[in-house]
Design a protein around this motif. Structure first.
Motif, PDB file in Angstrom:
ATOM      1  N   UNK A 176     -38.205  52.450  59.737  1.00 27.22           N
ATOM      2  CA  UNK A 176     -37.439  51.480  60.531  1.00 27.22           C
ATOM      3  C   UNK A 176     -37.564  50.079  59.945  1.00 27.22           C
ATOM      4  N   UNK A 177     -38.778  49.748  59.483  1.00 31.14           N
ATOM      5  CA  UNK A 177     -38.979  48.431  58.859  1.00 31.14           C
ATOM      6  C   UNK A 177     -38.184  48.339  57.561  1.00 31.14           C
ATOM      7  N   UNK A 178     -38.195  49.441  56.787  1.00 30.61           N
ATOM      8  CA  UNK A 178     -37.442  49.469  55.534  1.00 30.61           C
ATOM      9  C   UNK A 178     -35.955  49.362  55.808  1.00 30.61           C
ATOM     10  N   UNK A 179     -35.502  50.052  56.866  1.00 28.68           N
ATOM     11  CA  UNK A 179     -34.081  50.011  57.209  1.00 28.68           C
ATOM     12  C   UNK A 179     -33.663  48.591  57.595  1.00 28.68           C
ATOM     13  N   UNK A 180     -34.497  47.926  58.400  1.00 28.67           N
ATOM     14  CA  UNK A 180     -34.176  46.560  58.824  1.00 28.67           C
ATOM     15  C   UNK A 180     -34.051  45.632  57.625  1.00 28.67           C
ATOM     16  N   UNK A 181     -34.956  45.820  56.647  1.00 27.54           N
ATOM     17  CA  UNK A 181     -34.918  44.987  55.444  1.00 27.54           C
ATOM     18  C   UNK A 181     -33.745  45.390  54.553  1.00 27.54           C
ATOM     19  N   UNK A 182     -33.504  46.712  54.484  1.00 29.16           N
ATOM     20  CA  UNK A 182     -32.437  47.214  53.610  1.00 29.16           C
ATOM     21  C   UNK A 182     -31.062  46.785  54.099  1.00 29.16           C
ATOM     22  N   UNK A 183     -30.907  46.729  55.417  1.00 30.59           N
ATOM     23  CA  UNK A 183     -29.604  46.330  55.976  1.00 30.59           C
ATOM     24  C   UNK A 183     -29.245  44.907  55.542  1.00 30.59           C
ATOM     25  N   UNK A 184     -30.296  44.053  55.459  1.00 26.93           N
ATOM     26  CA  UNK A 184     -30.058  42.664  55.038  1.00 26.93           C
ATOM     27  C   UNK A 184     -29.511  42.628  53.603  1.00 26.93           C
ATOM     28  N   UNK A 185     -29.975  43.531  52.762  1.00 23.09           N
ATOM     29  CA  UNK A 185     -29.602  43.530  51.342  1.00 23.09           C
ATOM     30  C   UNK A 185     -28.417  44.451  51.052  1.00 23.09           C
TER      31      UNK A 185
END
Length: 550
Positions: A176-185
């Protein structure tokens, strides 16, 4: 069980060695004789931190060694985990050097204090009034209930499943943390990827395009030079081909006269063939060369695109751009597929939750069945220990949370007086009451699980003769299945031991020393008589001592 203890140069002990048996061992001695010194030395074996002040002679090292028979303790896995040689007769040695440094050994293998403590707590339980606070902890209370509920194997299964559950939860949190960061990029990565995809990258394409650009951009000059080459090769009479043809004919006529002329003829013939091939190539290039402004514009545009991409991604060549494109494709793909991955992980957690709920419900139900048995046995034993109105209110509430030992929240309440309010043990029971409750609990536990050697340190302080007699009976009963030590001042308890040791002080060469000696039957009579009536023993005290021993 503890089979022997050796102490050298510790506190008031110069040298001491004593062997112990199973059953109930009694340790007596006058106040200040050194019973606490004996316990202190034993505590070092169990992993207590060393103190340089403990050395009797500060120029010599202190050595404390204990031998344990661990054949019934199922400790092979612990020894393996700690990388220690497993021996049925395990020797633990502790050394305190004059420098203040301390060393510990198990079966001659050096170990740290944590390993010593880990093993020590499985070998000896030293219990005094000061240790009764353990009784007030939920963790210990659950251990008691689970022992009666026979929850050992199901708790092990629960703990294994809980570990897996926590790993899955951690993985989901990271996703979930990776997804939140990935969505930004994601949007930016998609933009970069689309640029590279639209460029239709081909490895080695840049060099080919640059060559084609140079040709198209200089086509007039190239055409002029090719025309010039064409005339040099093919001009009638004086062109290179005409000249070589004349030479060929000349040497052909001479070749019959000498091999040297024949060789020249062959070389000219070869040159004519090569030159004819060059002429054909020039002619082809000349015919195929044509001005194409549209193609020049296309090549120029593609080159600008490639150079911009190289600069943007700080890449050295197109092959590196292709690698970057592949990485971006993976990032974009991972981001776009994260929802599926997260959903799968959540399904795994849901499945594990169902398993844990099933197991924890089993644990809960078995505890519910065990609690009345524990309550009944506790209250029954405490009646004999002078607490006729002692009552327990023990309840477990099935919660929504997974704890280390199930989903239960435990309420372990106590009332010492009839009609009194129920409260937590630490608030409702005095120190003496807690000691008796702990003795009762330990005696119950000894029927259900294999307890380590237990040492009661003056647990009988402040109780009457009749109650102490009952406490002695409980310890004696416990000693049928385990090794029990009792440090006591009460003759009623002392008389019940299978073995009796006396701690005493001696003055040797103007130095006070503490010693421990095993008493024979006649010595026990004297010791118990003195406990009953003081140093000046009366005939009635001796008779009473014999009666107690018999």
């Amino acid at each position: 069980m503890l089979t022997s203890l050796s102490i050298k140069n510790y506190a008031l002990i110069d040298t001491l060695h004593v062997d112990f048996n199973d059953g109930l061992s009694i340790i007596t001695g006058e106040t200040g004789a050194g019973k606490s010194i004996l316990l202190g030395g034993l505590s070092l074996i169990l992993g207590k931190r060393a103190d340089l002040n403990s050395l009797k002679d500060e120029t010599q090292k202190c050595i404390i060694e204990a031998v344990f028979d661990i054949s019934d303790y199922n400790l092979k896995s612990l020894f393996k985990a700690e990388d220690i040689d497993y021996e049925l007769q395990t020797i633990i040695r502790r050394e305190i050097l004059p420098s203040g440094k301390s060393r510990a050994f198990i079966n001659d293998s050096p170990v740290n204090l944590s390993s010593l403590q880990l093993l020590g707590e499985r070998l000896i339980d030293i219990h005094s009034q000061h240790q009764t606070l353990e009784l007030t902890s939920n963790e210990f209370q659950f251990q008691v209930i689970d022992a009666l509920a026979n929850n050992d194997s199901v708790l092990k299964t629960y703990n294994d499943e809980l570990k897996g559950y926590k790993i899955l939860q951690k993985e989901l949190k990271e996703l979930l943390a990776f997804q939140a960061e990935a969505i930004k990029e994601h949007d930016y990565n998609t933009f970069l990827l689309n640029e590279l995809v639209e460029a239709n990258l081909v490895d080695g394409e840049l060099e080919n395009l640059e060559e084609e650009y140079e040709t198209l951009n200089n086509i007039e000059g190239i055409k002029e030079k090719l025309d010039e080459a064409y005339h040099v090769l093919n001009e009638e009479g004086v062109g290179a081909l005409a000249t070589l043809t004349t030479l060929k004919n000349t040497f052909q006529k001479l070749s019959g006269f000498s091999s040297k002329y024949e060789d020249l003829f062959n070389r000219v013939t070869s040159s004519l063939i090569e030159m004819d091939d060059v002429f054909s190539e020039v002619n082809t290039l000349k015919d195929n060369l044509e001005v194409d402004p549209m193609r020049l514009e296309t090549v120029d545009s593609k080159l600008k695109t490639l150079h911009n991409l190289l600069q943007k991604h700080t890449a050295e060549d197109v092959s590196e751009l292709i690698k970057i494109k592949n990485i971006l494709e993976e990032k974009v793909s991972v981001t776009e597929n994260l929802d599926d991955t997260i959903q799968k992980k959540q399904l795994e957690i849901n499945s594990k939750t169902v398993e844990l709920n099933t197991i924890s419900k089993t644990i809960h139900n078995k505890r519910i069945e065990a609690i009345p048995k524990l309550k009944k046995q506790l209250e029954s034993i405490l009646v004999g220990l002078g607490m006729p109105n002692a009552q327990f209110k023990i309840e477990t509430i099935y919660s929504d949370s997974f704890f280390a030992n199930g989903k239960d929240v435990l309420s372990f309440l106590f009332s010492a007086n009839k009609g009194g309010n129920f409260n937590e043990l630490k608030k409702a029971a005095s120190g003496g009451e807690l000691s008796r409750i702990m003795l009762a609990i330990k005696s119950i536990l000894s029927k259900y699980i294999k307890l380590p050697t237990i040492m009661f340190d003056e647990i009988d302080t402040g109780v009457s003769g009749e109650i102490s007699n009952k406490m002695g009976d409980i310890m004696l009963q416990m000693s049928k299945t385990m090794q029990v030590f009792s440090i006591t001042h009460l003759p009623q308890i002392a008389a019940k031991g299978h073995s009796h040791f006396k701690v005493y002080k001696d003055d040797v060469n103007n130095m006070t020393q503490t010693n421990l000696v095993k008493l024979n039957h006649d010595e026990r009579i004297v010791e118990i008589a003195q406990m009953l009536g003081g140093i000046e023993m009366s005939s009635s005290a001796i008779a009473h001592a014999k009666e107690l021993l018999n």
